[in-house]
Write a protein that holds these residues in place. Structure first.
Motif, PDB file in Angstrom:
ATOM      1  N   GLN A  20       0.842  -1.196   0.000  1.00  0.00           N
ATOM      2  CA  GLN A  20       0.000   0.000   0.000  1.00  0.00           C
ATOM      3  C   GLN A  20       0.879   1.248   0.000  1.00  0.00           C
ATOM      4  O   GLN A  20       1.686   1.453   0.905  1.00  0.00           O
ATOM      5  CB  GLN A  20      -0.913   0.004   1.220  1.00  0.00           C
ATOM      6  N   SER A  23       1.509   5.534  -0.336  1.00  0.00           N
ATOM      7  CA  SER A  23       0.886   6.790   0.047  1.00  0.00           C
ATOM      8  C   SER A  23       1.852   7.935  -0.182  1.00  0.00           C
ATOM      9  O   SER A  23       3.057   7.736  -0.367  1.00  0.00           O
ATOM     10  CB  SER A  23       0.462   6.758   1.519  1.00  0.00           C
ATOM     11  N   SER A  57       6.086   3.396   0.968  1.00  0.00           N
ATOM     12  CA  SER A  57       5.388   2.142   1.287  1.00  0.00           C
ATOM     13  C   SER A  57       4.871   2.227   2.720  1.00  0.00           C
ATOM     14  O   SER A  57       5.291   1.485   3.613  1.00  0.00           O
ATOM     15  CB  SER A  57       6.319   0.938   1.093  1.00  0.00           C
ATOM     16  N   ASP A  67       1.092   2.556   4.641  1.00  0.00           N
ATOM     17  CA  ASP A  67      -0.341   2.399   4.417  1.00  0.00           C
ATOM     18  C   ASP A  67      -1.055   3.729   4.662  1.00  0.00           C
ATOM     19  O   ASP A  67      -0.926   4.320   5.737  1.00  0.00           O
ATOM     20  CB  ASP A  67      -0.899   1.333   5.364  1.00  0.00           C
ATOM     21  N   SER A  88      -3.776   3.080   7.853  1.00  0.00           N
ATOM     22  CA  SER A  88      -3.252   2.773   9.191  1.00  0.00           C
ATOM     23  C   SER A  88      -2.015   3.588   9.538  1.00  0.00           C
ATOM     24  O   SER A  88      -1.622   3.652  10.702  1.00  0.00           O
ATOM     25  CB  SER A  88      -2.918   1.289   9.296  1.00  0.00           C
ATOM     26  N   SER A 105       4.090  -0.607   5.217  1.00  0.00           N
ATOM     27  CA  SER A 105       3.551  -1.670   4.373  1.00  0.00           C
ATOM     28  C   SER A 105       4.742  -2.380   3.740  1.00  0.00           C
ATOM     29  O   SER A 105       5.463  -1.794   2.934  1.00  0.00           O
ATOM     30  CB  SER A 105       2.629  -1.088   3.296  1.00  0.00           C
ATOM     31  N   SER A 152       3.757  -7.726   6.233  1.00  0.00           N
ATOM     32  CA  SER A 152       2.387  -7.264   6.461  1.00  0.00           C
ATOM     33  C   SER A 152       1.529  -7.362   5.209  1.00  0.00           C
ATOM     34  O   SER A 152       0.315  -7.528   5.292  1.00  0.00           O
ATOM     35  CB  SER A 152       2.396  -5.812   6.956  1.00  0.00           C
ATOM     36  N   ALA A 153       2.157  -7.267   4.031  1.00  0.00           N
ATOM     37  CA  ALA A 153       1.406  -7.228   2.778  1.00  0.00           C
ATOM     38  C   ALA A 153       1.236  -8.609   2.147  1.00  0.00           C
ATOM     39  O   ALA A 153       0.123  -9.002   1.787  1.00  0.00           O
ATOM     40  CB  ALA A 153       2.087  -6.284   1.788  1.00  0.00           C
TER      41      ALA A 153
END
Length: 602
Positions: free
Chosen positions: A160, A162, A209, A211, A214, A218, A222-223
């Motif tokens: 994820q 951002s 990377s 999220d 949250s 990421s 976790s992914a």
């Protein structure tokens, strides 16, 4: 469920290893074993919290390697951090998700001879690895990402992404407008636009990377081990066993002439064990560890193996061709009202306490610990006329260097900004500050995109517990030193260019007086004294034709043996333009498909 027999044994539960584990275990008929030397640290708050990544250095999450003294860096030894534990280096890195240039990927095929490895074949695997953040068109200008909503390749993968941190931080728009005025602004997301080569020169906002919901890291653990489409955690699949605390010692072979990798020897809970796959062994221990395991197994340069009493299985240039990015930066004092991370860098108790409370009090996470202060990037060619252009041209014997180092349409360096001061090594005979200083800062840094210097990593003992000998040989190629110095000189121009200059105090004030450089010699000296590794190790088990010094084929199979592949950054033949994590994810995604196709898997 404890498996006793396996189809695939993956050595290393790092970035590439967990991608392979997730994808290969999608076929329920296949039994997968992952051997990871470290532990599962996925609940560690320092790993989860983006702004705490610096605290992970030299902990149980890090192998804590050191380089040999670097002849061209004033004899310094450098920290070479590599993740130790599930997720590997994706669990301790700076979470920067910068892409390579698409032209550089084309050279893997057209110049280096790796059939089928180019932008057209890799673009789907980049998209398969990540999910691009949604950006409301009305906020594009503020974020400095004009035109990104028109991008087509947004991806739908596990990682994820951002635009981490405060979306309204003024450095985003100031950076974009500064380079727009110079005619070097990227109008589209460089991860998305694979057709427009001109889109790979200029500035862009940095993806992380992290999220977006949250506000946590990421990464591979976790992914790729999260809940799948059937609402089952991938790590709980009955056909997948991930074994932390398993230190691989070597690979075992059968056969006299045609050697086949038959088993992996490892230690777990004080016992020496072996695992024998029905199909193959996949080495994914990273660019500093995969060569070590191959050499301990008998695959490597004959003279090195003989020296350590290891029986030769295959003579290959394992451990050669080590590539890495150096980074060097200058911290300029910022205006008083600008939000920076300097109070966190100084570990001011009130600031740290407030940041932790702010991050933990809201389930979605807010404040300075939701990012690392790196908001912007730029891929740029040489911006000033080199002092020794003829010498550079004469030494550019690689076709890739000819295409990139001197081409005004291709980047020779990546520039990045950080909202806060950066501590760097200092000359012991100077007055340079060692610790954080008062004030607020913006740090402008550069890393040469395509370094020509090549180093090595080799065993220093036949004992598997002994760390490898790592010599990156930084700046050994004079072209690298020339390009780095030229790019360092351009930092002053950027700092003085509006509107970015409005965020800095004038006349320009620097955290370190030694960073006030005005000519090539001063720039070279500062780079030699202060540069550090970006942890972008690649190429030590290079995917190249065997006659060109390769260790693995374009199918990632080790030459001269059967049943053994290498899938990690060590097999990447040419270092990425900037950060390598996006490339390692895409590389492993494509490798998983190659393996599935060969065995007819789902």
């Amino acid at each position: 469920m404890l498996l006793t027999t396996y189809d695939f044994v993956i050595v290393g539960g790092g970035t590439a290893g967990l991608v392979l584990a997730s994808r290969l275990s999608e076929d329920p008929t296949q039994r997968i074993l992952v051997l990871e030397a470290g532990t599962d640290l996925s609940e560690d708050i320092s790993i989860k919290t983006p702004g705490l990544y610096h605290s992970l250095k030299n902990t149980e999450a890090d192998w804590g390697f050191r380089s040999q003294p670097q002849r061209h860096l004033k004899g310094r030894t450098l920290d070479l951090n590599q993740g130790r534990g599930l997720g590997g280096s994706s669990s301790i890195n700076a979470q920067v998700f910068a892409p390579p240039t698409w032209k550089s990927l084309d050279t893997w095929d057209s110049v280096l001879g790796n059939r089928g490895w180019n932008r057209n074949s890799l673009k789907e695997y980049y998209a398969r690895a990540f999910t691009f953040p949604l950006v409301d068109q009305e906020f594009e200008t503020v974020l400095g990402v004009d035109g990104w909503t028109k991008s087509t390749q947004r991806g739908n993968g596990p990682i994820q992404l951002s635009l981490a941190g405060d979306a309204k931080h003024p450095i985003r728009k100031a950076w974009a407008d500064t380079f727009r005025a110079k005619g070097m602004y990227m109008g589209s997301n460089p991860l998305c636009d694979v057709s427009d080569d001109s889109a790979m020169i200029g500035s862009f906002s940095c993806l992380s990377s992290i999220d977006p919901v949250s506000k946590t890291r990421s990464y591979a653990t976790s992914a790729y081990l999260k809940t799948d489409a059937l609402l089952h955690p991938v790590k709980d699949r009955p056909n997948l066993l991930i074994l932390p605390g398993a230190s691989v010692e070597k690979i075992l072979f059968d056969g006299v002439d045609a050697k086949r990798a038959t088993a992996v020897q490892y230690k777990h809970n004080g016992k020496t064990l072996t695992a024998s796959p029905a199909k193959e062994i996949i080495l994914a221990a990273g660019a500093l560890q995969s060569p070590k395991i191959l050499e301990l197994s008998g695959i490597g340069i004959r003279e090195i193996l003989v020296k350590h009493g290891i029986e030769l299985v295959k003579d290959l240039p394992v451990g050669e061709n080590l590539q890495d990015h150096l980074v060097c930066g200058v911290s300029f004092e910022a205006v008083d009202h600008l939000e920076t991370l300097d109070d966190i860098a100084r570990q001011e108790p009130l600031a740290v306490s407030k940041a932790m409370e702010e991050y933990n009090s809201n389930k979605t996470g807010t404040g300075p610990l939701t990012h690392i202060g790196m908001h912007t990037y730029a891929f740029l060619p040489i911006m000033t006329e080199p002092d020794s252009r003829d010498a550079i041209r004469a030494r550019a014997y690689y076709e890739i260097a000819k295409r990139s180092a001197l081409n005004p349409k291709e980047p020779s360096a990546a520039y990045l900004s950080g909202t806060g001061q950066v501590l760097h090594p200092v000359d012991p005979d100077s007055d340079s500050p060692v610790k954080p200083v008062p004030g607020k800062f913006i740090t402008l840094s550069i890393l040469p995109s395509q370094p020509l210097s090549r180093g090595s990593v080799h065993i220093g003992s036949s004992d598997p517990s002994v760390a490898p000998i790592i010599d990156p040989n930084y700046l050994s190629n004079p072209i690298d030193a020339e390009i780095m110095a030229q790019q360092m000189l351009y930092l002053e121009d950027i700092a003085n260019s509006p509107p970015l200059s409005s965020l800095l105090k004038h006349p320009l004030r620097r955290r370190d007086p030694a960073s006030h450089i005005t000519n090539m010699e001063e720039a070279k000296r500062f780079a030699e004294t202060t540069s550090v590794s970006m942890w972008h190790y690649t190429g030590t088990c290079a995917m190249l034709p065997e006659e060109a010094g390769g260790v693995v084929s374009h199918e990632l199979k080790v030459y001269g043996v059967e049943g053994l592949r290498v899938v990690d950054s060590s097999a990447v033949p040419l270092i990425s333009t900037a950060n390598i994590q996006s490339t390692v994810y895409a590389f492993a995604e494509k490798a998983a498909d190659l393996i599935k196709q060969e065995y007819g898997l789902k």
